[in-house]
Design a protein around this motif. Structure first.
Motif, mmCIF file in Angstrom:
data_model
loop_
_atom_site.group_PDB
_atom_site.id
_atom_site.type_symbol
_atom_site.label_atom_id
_atom_site.label_comp_id
_atom_site.label_asym_id
_atom_site.label_seq_id
_atom_site.Cartn_x
_atom_site.Cartn_y
_atom_site.Cartn_z
ATOM 1 N N UNK A 1 46.607 -54.671 45.632
ATOM 2 C CA UNK A 1 45.841 -55.307 46.697
ATOM 3 C C UNK A 1 46.521 -55.133 48.050
ATOM 4 N N UNK B 1 37.111 -55.576 52.694
ATOM 5 C CA UNK B 1 37.730 -56.473 51.737
ATOM 6 C C UNK B 1 37.414 -57.926 52.011
ATOM 7 N N UNK C 1 46.085 -74.096 53.056
ATOM 8 C CA UNK C 1 44.752 -73.585 53.381
ATOM 9 C C UNK C 1 44.438 -73.828 54.855
ATOM 10 N N UNK D 1 43.681 -69.584 50.131
ATOM 11 C CA UNK D 1 43.547 -70.392 48.922
ATOM 12 C C UNK D 1 44.623 -69.904 47.963
ATOM 13 N N UNK E 1 46.230 -69.495 44.795
ATOM 14 C CA UNK E 1 45.993 -69.659 43.361
ATOM 15 C C UNK E 1 47.282 -69.763 42.567
ATOM 16 N N UNK F 1 42.152 -62.860 54.334
ATOM 17 C CA UNK F 1 42.429 -63.992 53.452
ATOM 18 C C UNK F 1 41.994 -63.716 52.015
ATOM 19 N N UNK F 2 40.930 -62.937 51.843
ATOM 20 C CA UNK F 2 40.513 -62.624 50.474
ATOM 21 C C UNK F 2 41.570 -61.794 49.772
ATOM 22 N N UNK F 3 42.051 -60.821 50.524
ATOM 23 C CA UNK F 3 43.087 -59.961 49.977
ATOM 24 C C UNK F 3 44.307 -60.793 49.583
ATOM 25 N N UNK G 1 44.366 -63.897 48.907
ATOM 26 C CA UNK G 1 44.025 -64.765 47.784
ATOM 27 C C UNK G 1 44.202 -64.016 46.466
ATOM 28 N N UNK G 2 43.772 -62.759 46.439
ATOM 29 C CA UNK G 2 43.928 -62.001 45.198
ATOM 30 C C UNK G 2 45.408 -61.730 44.929
ATOM 31 N N UNK G 3 46.181 -61.561 45.992
ATOM 32 C CA UNK G 3 47.627 -61.428 45.792
ATOM 33 C C UNK G 3 48.172 -62.682 45.103
ATOM 34 N N UNK H 1 46.582 -64.554 43.098
ATOM 35 C CA UNK H 1 46.166 -64.515 41.689
ATOM 36 C C UNK H 1 47.159 -63.662 40.893
ATOM 37 N N UNK I 1 45.347 -76.754 38.659
ATOM 38 C CA UNK I 1 44.931 -76.037 39.868
ATOM 39 C C UNK I 1 43.462 -76.291 40.198
ATOM 40 N N UNK J 1 41.812 -77.854 43.506
ATOM 41 C CA UNK J 1 40.770 -77.236 44.325
ATOM 42 C C UNK J 1 39.575 -78.167 44.444
ATOM 43 N N UNK K 1 38.248 -79.588 47.972
ATOM 44 C CA UNK K 1 36.881 -79.265 48.363
ATOM 45 C C UNK K 1 36.086 -80.544 48.550
ATOM 46 N N UNK L 1 37.545 -79.106 52.880
ATOM 47 C CA UNK L 1 38.554 -78.047 52.879
ATOM 48 C C UNK L 1 39.459 -78.134 54.097
#
Lengths: 329, 446, 348
Positions: free
Chosen positions: A310, A326, B183, B189, B191, B248-250, B252-254, B256, B378, B382, B386, B390
């Motif tokens: 990623x 992304x 956040x 986020x 994880x 931020x999505x990237x 977030x996956x990091x 994970x 977790x 969340x 939420x 948030x």
């Protein structure tokens, strides 16, 4: 050397196993969500579970296989509607949290002791409770077939019939995804992925498109669930959050927003795991790392791989960096 | 809709069949020695063995096999026995008949060995019936009383569960406030925050149990180490990645990926079993109808103090105001002279410290920690942030209390399997009506 | 000739303006447009002879602050109306409200809404759009662009254009699977897209990713894309922001030609000098309210307008076109970006 061959053999076997195909199918579905539309669905395993339960319970209830499949897919469709209605108008994080939660709810309900009579509770359902209608469809005969390095029963569980059907489904879905994503429909999705408001300003009903994408990817997830349990058993816990994470890993490894990325990713995912495990098993003395630990070590590597992919190659193996969007809003 | 209907049906089924079930939840007991409390990652096998005259049968040995267990336990002074399990599945329980006092034998109707299906997150009871005489002549007896109240609602039970709810809410809040601050200030986020909770618990186990340090000292060291992990995480991973311009999505996956790596690292070093921080049997305290272990009460006290402290810092101090400013608008905060990177570093450090503390306390309260303690938590975190809105720290606190109460009170009407499910369902329903959460601002939802 | 009556001295200004001068003769359509509002009094909220858009009681509050409070406003059909005002006047918010991207706080509600007659109401082309979402508004023919360009940078220029088109059956999931069912319409769309791209001088970029275009080209692309759906009314949010002066001129030319083709144009701008030469009518907002409207020259002498602007640009001379140096334009663009950033943050 023996162990190396063994590892290689294990990788070859896993490369064509129906479970790999199932992961690939789930990743194809997630690709429609995340890769093409930018929907952050963290509950793909929940869709698999819904499909798996829908199918298995229907078969056990005595319904014909076609009807069982339809029920499984419709269940996933309804699940997608339930998830999408409250969240698709909100920011992406909400969909993520709701899908994650809903998948867990499905798993908890599935494994709850109250429903043991229907779902088998935490023990789940064994394969031979629902497998036979599918096995009896086989026209592969009863023998044992060897193709190249692969040698399996023609029809028995994990045999060629299961493998062929699973990969046939993968092929059909790839073709389907290719067809819809080169179309104007796919163009709208890619537009939404990048900027919803821009697409909205052009008179497209963004909410409806997102819902369609969510349903489509979810229904494909349900197909993955069916493929996943056919050669194995149905256990709620095998399709939990980790499964969703693995699907994400496979998708990103292979390349999001590409047609073959999810398939390649699924194969590479298992290959990495088996390779690391095999190598660690051979070269690291068991006093330092025992058999169980090599497996865990392989998972640690998977986690780190996901991070590195990623960060350094978000487009995955097959993707094109210029086209990858992304960020989900 | 369908989910609602399902839950409704499930409720009816449960209420209808509750008397026929063998599940037990420990009711309010006096000086019980019951030490098992089920949660998402542990389940309990338990029961009470009584002598024919109604007195508790003390010191009866039971061998329990199954999952990753092979152990022998004995009934306590109150005749109760319990065993925590971490793997769902069938367990074989064998009563050592020689340990039954003279003049009593196992009822012939009672299977020995007995097979029970253990499940995580619930208490599974099994009754071994002991009857008088040297033979099992008397086969017409009724079941031992006191084990069927599992899902009945009484006011006392309500109070007990309410107290447990407050306890869970407070410990959840400790972890969730940090998650919410991260956040808020970075848009991430995280994880892997659950793994930070687990880390706290596992470190406390390491120091208190393996290395034999004093419990308080062990807890302090654990929290300090957890804080350090936050500091270095931000220094080595998150800050460079922010600099790199990852979305931020990237990111977030990091997280994970990090979460997967950490979970299996814990398993690698400690295996999949649940470890206990404090081996001593907890002392219980009665507060009217509510029975809580002393550790629970102390943990709740610590949580309240720490949360109050965090609130005070956020509201009253310069650093706290700066943190809230960064949460509100990082660009503006930077423009007005706030060192955003320093604030984020501080947030990471304190968030992981809080998570670690939460892990230590959870490990004490819930009777053990394992590699997935935090993972289970977790989602509740969340849900809490939420629900609260948030990115608002105080919302996280309120959300956590609500989630804690919902989880524990669900036990009154539904079996343990559903307690997390209801919390998550409520989250989804709230989002339908008030997407910004209870304390969130409307503008924040996009 | 009628233009002289409405805006005396306008031509002089144009000549003096140097870089921003539009070297065009007044077109017949332009003259007609000016004529259509010739007799309208220059007071806020005045009725127009042929309004395409009517807005009533549109109020939008953020927390305690009222960002927009417009009692009544009409937009004349077939002319270029400029919506101007200093930074933070609520122009973009107002724009969002009209185009369905935001909902007025004063929108009628089932329970607890504003009193009858005080609820927000807007009519576009004879149809109520008060409670209509952005998608439908766009489908009705009111298409907008954005202050921060929303060119879809990871789609190619031509794909961006195609996305703007209407009536592509292939945008239906079930039709999309079979290419023969949509390929004919796709060819028509592509032809039209290329024609528009040629007009906006982007044709040689058609296979480039939109992200590789310059800021000004993105603005042009966004405008061209909006035109793909043959809108009745086009709403441009700061079309000149962040665009270099050379392109500004061509942008202004394009805006005028849209009007000349019969479209209604409403555009937001915060600098009066950018708009005075091309707008047929100017609406001025300050602190959320419409403080003045009328022909450019009238409005610029309105004390309310000068007040509003003095608040924001107290050291700038309103009428001086030399303000439009690159430096100032850049500064303005930066301000706009900042403003947008701040708005974006509060939203996010």
């Amino acid at each position: 050397m023996d162990q190396l061959l063994q590892t290689l053999n294990a990788i070859l076997n896993s490369a064509i196993s129906p479970q790999t195909a199932a992961l690939a199918i789930a990743a194809i579905g997630l690709n429609i969500h995340f890769g093409y539309t930018g929907l952050l669905n963290l509950g793909q395993a929940g869709f698999m579970l819904i499909g798996a339960y829908g199918f298995a319970i229907s078969i056990i209830g005595g319904l014909p296989i076609i009807l069982a499949i339809i029920i499984a897919l419709v269940a996933a469709l309804i699940f997608a509607l339930i998830l999408g209605i409250p969240t698709l108008k909100l920011r992406g994080d909400y969909l993520a949290i709701v899908t994650l939660s809903a998948a867990e709810i499905v798993r908890m309900i599935g494994r709850s002791s109250i429903l043991t009579d229907i779902t088998g509770g935490s023990n789940g359902l064994t394969g031979n409770q629902y497998r036979s209608p599918f096995t009896s469809l086989s026209f592969f005969g009863d023998g044992h077939i060897t193709v190249g390095p692969w040698s399996y029963d023609a029809t028995g569980s994990n045999g060629w019939w299961f493998i062929a059907t699973a990969w046939f489904v993968v092929g059909v879905l790839c073709l389907f995804v290719w067809a819809i994503m080169r179309s104007p429909w796919g163009r709208v999705l890619r537009g939404i992925r990048e900027d919803e408001d821009a697409v909205r300003s052009l008179g497209k009903n963004v909410y409806s498109y997102k819902m369609q994408a969510l349903i489509l990817g979810g229904v494909i997830g349900a197909v993955a669930g069916i493929v996943y349990i056919l050669p194995a058993s149905l256990q709620a816990d095998s399709m939990g959050r980790s499964m969703t994470y693995f699907i994400f890993t496979a998708l990103l490894l292979g390349g999001a927003a590409t047609v073959f990325g999810p398939v390649l990713g699924a194969i590479v995912f298992f290959a990495i795991r088996l390779f690391v495990q095999g190598i660690a098993g051979q070269f690291i003395p068991s006093s330092i790392m025992n058999g169980q630990q090599t497996e865990q070590f392989a998972w640690i590597i998977i986690g780190i791989t996901l991070m590195l992919v990623v960060i350094f190659r978000p487009q995955g193996i097959l993707g094109n960096k210029k086209e990858l969007s992304f960020d989900v809003k | 809709m369908i989910m609602l209907v399902m839950v409704a049906i499930v409720t009816m089924v449960t209420l209808g069949s509750s008397s026929a079930r063998a599940d037990t939840t420990p009711g309010p007991v006096g000086t019980a020695a019951t030490t098992c409390a089920s949660d998402a990652t542990t389940g309990c096998l338990q029961g009470t063995i009584k002598l024919p005259n109604g007195d508790p049968a003390v010191g009866i040995k039971l061998e329990i096999k199954g999952g990753d267990l092979d152990t022998t336990i004995a009934t306590g002074d109150d005749g109760k026995w319990s065993q925590a399990i971490t793997v769902a599945g069938p367990y074989t329980i064998t009563v050592d008949t020689s340990s039954i006092p003279d003049g009593a034998v196992l009822d012939s109707a009672t299977k020995n060995p007995a097979t029970v299906t253990g499940a995580l997150n619930k208490n599974v009871g099994y009754v071994f019936k002991v009857v008088g005489g040297t033979t099992a002549a008397d086969g017409t007896t009724t079941q031992t009383p006191g084990t069927d109240t599992g899902t009945g609602i009484t006011f006392d039970r309500f109070l007990q569960q309410f107290a447990s709810g407050i306890r869970l809410g407070l410990l959840l809040a400790l972890a969730a406030v940090g998650l919410s601050l991260i956040f808020g200030t970075t848009g991430l986020s995280n994880f892997a925050h659950g793994e930070q909770v687990t880390l706290g618990g596992l470190l406390a186990y390491l120091f208190a149990n393996v290395l034999g340090l004093n419990l308080i000292l062990a807890a302090v060291i654990s929290v300090v180490i957890c804080a350090a992990t936050g500091y270095f995480q931000d220094a080595l991973i998150w800050k460079p990645l922010r600099r790199r311009g990852l979305g931020t999505t990237q990111l977030m996956i990091v997280t994970i990926g990090l979460s997967i790596a950490l979970q299996y690292s814990y398993q690698y070093f400690l295996g999949a079993s649940t470890v206990r921080i404090d081996r001593a049997n907890p002392v219980t305290v009665d507060l009217g109808p509510i029975t809580l272990s002393a550790q629970s009460l102390i943990s709740m006290g610590i949580a309240v103090i720490v949360i109050a402290l965090v609130g005070w810092v956020l509201v009253k101090t310069r650093v706290g105001r700066a943190t809230r400013a960064v949460s509100d608008n990082p660009a503006l905060a930077a423009a007005s002279g706030i060192d955003v990177d320093r604030i984020i570093r501080l947030v990471w450090t304190s968030a992981t410290a809080l998570a670690g503390l939460s892990g230590v306390l959870l490990g004490l309260v819930l009777n053990g920690v394992n590699w997935q303690t935090g993972l289970q938590l977790l989602l509740l975190m969340f849900a809490a942030i939420t629900l609260g809105g948030l990115g608002t720290a105080f919302g996280a606190l309120a959300g956590a209390m609500i989630i804690g109460l919902v989880v524990e009170l669900t036990n009154l009407v539904l079996p343990g399997d559903f307690k997390y499910a209801t919390a998550l369902l409520i989250l989804i329903l709230v989002l339908l009506v008030r997407p910004q959460g209870i304390f969130g601002r409307r503008e924040r939802i996009g | 000739m009628s233009s002289d009556m409405i805006a005396p001295g306008a031509d002089d200004d144009t000549t003096r303006a140097g870089t921003t001068t539009l070297s065009h003769g007044m077109t017949a359509a332009g003259a007609a447009a000016k004529a259509s509002v010739a007799g309208v009094a220059a007071v806020p909220g005045v009725s127009k002879p042929d309004p395409i858009l009517t807005v009533d009681h549109v109020i939008r509050r953020f927390g305690g602050m009222t960002a927009v409070d417009v009692g009544h406003l009409e937009v004349q059909r077939g002319i270029i109306t400029a919506l101007i005002g200093p930074n933070g006047a609520g122009k973009t918010t107002f724009f969002n409200l009209i185009t369905g991207f935001d909902k007025p706080s004063s929108a009628p509600r089932l329970i607890g809404g504003p009193k009858a007659g005080e609820a927000a109401k807007s009519t576009f082309n004879g149809r109520d759009v008060g409670n209509t979402g952005a998608t439908k508004v766009a489908k009705m023919g009111m298409v907008r662009t954005f202050q921060l360009t929303k060119a879809l940078s990871k789609l190619t220029v031509i794909e961006n254009m195609r996305l703007g088109a209407k009536d592509q059956p292939g945008e239906n999931l079930f039709v999309s699977v079979l290419k023969p069912l949509w390929v004919k319409r796709e060819l028509e769309i592509t032809a039209k897209a290329e024609e528009l791209l040629a007009r906006f001088k982007l044709l040689d970029k058609k296979d480039d990713m939109a992200g590789s275009l310059s800021g000004g080209q993105k603005k042009l692309l966004e405008m061209a894309r909006a035109l793909m759906s043959d809108p009745v009314m086009i709403m441009l949010d700061e079309p000149m922001a962040g665009v270099n002066p050379a392109l500004t001129q061509s942008l202004l030319g394009h805006i005028q030609s849209l009007r000349d083709e019969g479209m209604t144009v409403l555009f937001v701008e915060h600098d009066m000098n950018m708009v005075r030469h091309i707008s047929d009518w100017v609406v001025v907002m300050a602190e959320g309210k419409v403080v003045a409207e009328g022909p450019a020259s009238t409005v610029m002498n309105d004390p309310a307008v000068i007040d509003a602007y003095l608040g924001a640009h107290h050291n700038t001379d309103l009428g001086d076109d030399s303000l439009l140096t690159d430096e100032v334009a850049e500064e303005l663009a930066a301000e706009v970006q900042n403003e947008a950033l701040t708005e974006g943050e509060t939203k996010a």
